[in-house]
Design a protein around this motif. Structure first.
Motif: not given
Length: 58
Positions: A38-52
């Motif tokens: 879950a931590d890894a998923e949150e980190s990836i989703l956060s990075a994708l959000s910053r990219t957007r």
């Protein structure tokens, strides 16, 4: 933008390290915990959000 790029790179490096760690654990019949996934998923989703956000700003 450079700082944001470095932040994204750092996030990707960390996730790669976790994947390698989990792979090693699996070799010893250990599984990743749901919390670590879950931590890894949150980190990836956060990075994708910053990219957007960066794409929208451009």
């Amino acid at each position: 933008m450079r700082a944001e790029n470095e932040t994204l790179k750092a996030t990707l490096r960390m996730q790669l390290a976790w994947i390698r760690h989990w792979r090693d654990d699996l070799r010893h019949n250990l599984r990743p915990t749901l919390d670590s996934l879950a931590d890894a998923e949150e980190s990836i989703l956060s990075a994708l959000s910053r990219t957007r956000s960066l794409e929208d700003a451009a």
